[in-house]
Design an enzyme around this catalytic site. Structure first.
Site, PDB file in Angstrom:
ATOM      1  N   PRO A   2      35.337  49.076  39.780  1.00  0.00           N
ATOM      2  CA  PRO A   2      34.406  50.175  39.537  1.00  0.00           C
ATOM      3  C   PRO A   2      35.135  51.410  39.015  1.00  0.00           C
ATOM      4  O   PRO A   2      36.146  51.842  39.589  1.00  0.00           O
ATOM      5  CB  PRO A   2      33.810  50.431  40.925  1.00  0.00           C
ATOM      6  CG  PRO A   2      33.977  49.135  41.652  1.00  0.00           C
ATOM      7  CD  PRO A   2      35.273  48.579  41.161  1.00  0.00           C
ATOM      8  N   GLU A   3      34.640  51.946  37.906  1.00  0.00           N
ATOM      9  CA  GLU A   3      35.232  53.140  37.306  1.00  0.00           C
ATOM     10  C   GLU A   3      34.291  54.315  37.517  1.00  0.00           C
ATOM     11  O   GLU A   3      33.333  54.212  38.283  1.00  0.00           O
ATOM     12  CB  GLU A   3      35.535  52.863  35.836  1.00  0.00           C
ATOM     13  CG  GLU A   3      36.486  51.680  35.656  1.00  0.00           C
ATOM     14  CD  GLU A   3      36.785  51.343  34.198  1.00  0.00           C
ATOM     15  OE1 GLU A   3      36.620  52.204  33.328  1.00  0.00           O
ATOM     16  OE2 GLU A   3      37.177  50.188  33.927  1.00  0.00           O
ATOM     17  N   LYS A  69      37.359  58.326  40.712  1.00  0.00           N
ATOM     18  CA  LYS A  69      36.833  57.033  41.159  1.00  0.00           C
ATOM     19  C   LYS A  69      36.662  56.980  42.679  1.00  0.00           C
ATOM     20  O   LYS A  69      36.506  55.905  43.250  1.00  0.00           O
ATOM     21  CB  LYS A  69      37.767  55.900  40.713  1.00  0.00           C
ATOM     22  CG  LYS A  69      37.984  55.798  39.212  1.00  0.00           C
ATOM     23  CD  LYS A  69      38.965  54.674  38.906  1.00  0.00           C
ATOM     24  CE  LYS A  69      39.372  54.654  37.447  1.00  0.00           C
ATOM     25  NZ  LYS A  69      40.375  53.608  37.166  1.00  0.00           N
ATOM     26  N   ARG A 280      47.475  45.892  32.200  1.00  0.00           N
ATOM     27  CA  ARG A 280      46.035  45.697  32.025  1.00  0.00           C
ATOM     28  C   ARG A 280      45.763  44.974  30.711  1.00  0.00           C
ATOM     29  O   ARG A 280      46.461  45.191  29.717  1.00  0.00           O
ATOM     30  CB  ARG A 280      45.293  47.042  32.022  1.00  0.00           C
ATOM     31  CG  ARG A 280      45.575  47.930  33.236  1.00  0.00           C
ATOM     32  CD  ARG A 280      45.321  47.226  34.555  1.00  0.00           C
ATOM     33  NE  ARG A 280      43.960  46.749  34.690  1.00  0.00           N
ATOM     34  CZ  ARG A 280      42.941  47.495  35.114  1.00  0.00           C
ATOM     35  NH1 ARG A 280      43.141  48.770  35.422  1.00  0.00           N
ATOM     36  NH2 ARG A 280      41.732  46.975  35.218  1.00  0.00           N
TER      37      ARG A 280
END
Length: 290
Positions: A2-3, A69, A280
């Site tokens: 979740p961002e 976040k 990433r």
């Protein structure tokens, strides 16, 4: 993971039901208890379970806000004020229900880890499929120093000059721009999905070295980061795998993604490529992004 947009929606979803409510009791899952007994920081970090409960039970939730976040709960018991700081990790989420069985997503219903019983008979439930998330109870933000390093919110006027100032620091001058904008000290709340999308809109390859961007590219990238984060909020976040709103519903931002987990570029039709940058997986169009 979740961002910012996803965390914003979780915060909005739980606020009406928990703000102003007293926490009457706290229940921990067997996994949390087992982890603490084995000297592991499972979900509840920085305090023992007994100490966490002591500084949380009988406290009233005065306010809830999102910061980058993180979800921040301001709690108070008489004159004593504390702060709960929660990060959802890879697949965490908060739900407000009358009963655990009311959590509509089976995985979240099964993998609950902390239940806050409120005096309005609601349960504020923290579930986490992978157990990478965290909840901390601190007396002030100084008790969690890394939180104080977070950049201004990208929607605030201070955010752009703050971001631009990082190009003068040696830390990121010879590193990929993708790695730089993923640092919450540079831009708060920008995670992998939205970084990929912003770089595509700006026409910048994620592996470009930061110092090689000209002034216009640097500013343009910031505005596109803000733009995609605003779009993420508008469309309820990105629900590609595990993310759910506080009511169990899903976001629709995945329908508007240009490169992240896409097969072909919607602009030129070329195949979308991937490359590992700063651990990433970056998705980009080799034709549209230079």
């Amino acid at each position: 993971m979740p961002e910012l947009p996803e965390v914003e929606h979780v915060t909005r979803g739980i606020r009406p039901f928990v703000q102003g409510q007293k926490i009457e009791d706290i229940i921990f899952s067997d996994k949390v208890i087992e982890g603490k007994n084995n000297q592991k920081e499972t979900i509840i970090k920085g305090l023992s379970l007994d100490t966490f409960k002591n500084f949380t039970k009988s406290y009233t939730i005065n306010n809830i806000e999102r910061r980058s976040k993180y979800i921040v709960f301001y709690i108070q018991n008489n004159s004593t004020q504390r702060i709960l700081i929660s990060h959802l990790g890879m697949a965490g989420g908060f739900f407000v229900v009358d009963d655990l069985d009311d959590i509509s997503a089976p995985n979240y219903r099964k993998h609950w880890h902390v239940i806050f019983k409120l005096d309005n008979d609601k349960l504020l439930v923290y579930s986490d499929i992978r157990r990478f998330g965290e909840i901390r109870n601190v007396a002030s933000f100084e008790g969690y120093p890394s939180f104080l390093e977070i950049a201004p919110e990208p929607f605030e006027k201070e955010a752009l000059p703050h971001y631009m100032s990082w190009f003068d620091k040696k830390l990121y001058q010879n590193k990929p721009i993708k790695q730089m904008i993923l640092d919450h000290r540079v831009i708060s709340g920008c995670g992998n999905i939205y970084a990929c999308e912003a770089l595509f809109r700006a026409g910048i390859h994620p592996a470009r070295i930061s110092k090689d961007l000209n002034h216009q590219e640097k500013e343009m990238l910031f505005y596109y980061v803000r733009e995609v984060l605003e779009a993420g909020i508008k469309y309820g976040g990105t629900s590609i795998s595990d993310y759910r709103h506080a009511d169990g519903s899903t976001g629709t931002m995945q329908q508007y993604l240009n490169v992240y987990k896409q097969k072909t570029c919607k602009v030129c039709g070329n195949d979308i490529e991937t490359q590992i940058i700063a651990t990433r997986n970056s998705h980009f169009c080799p034709v549209c992004q230079k």
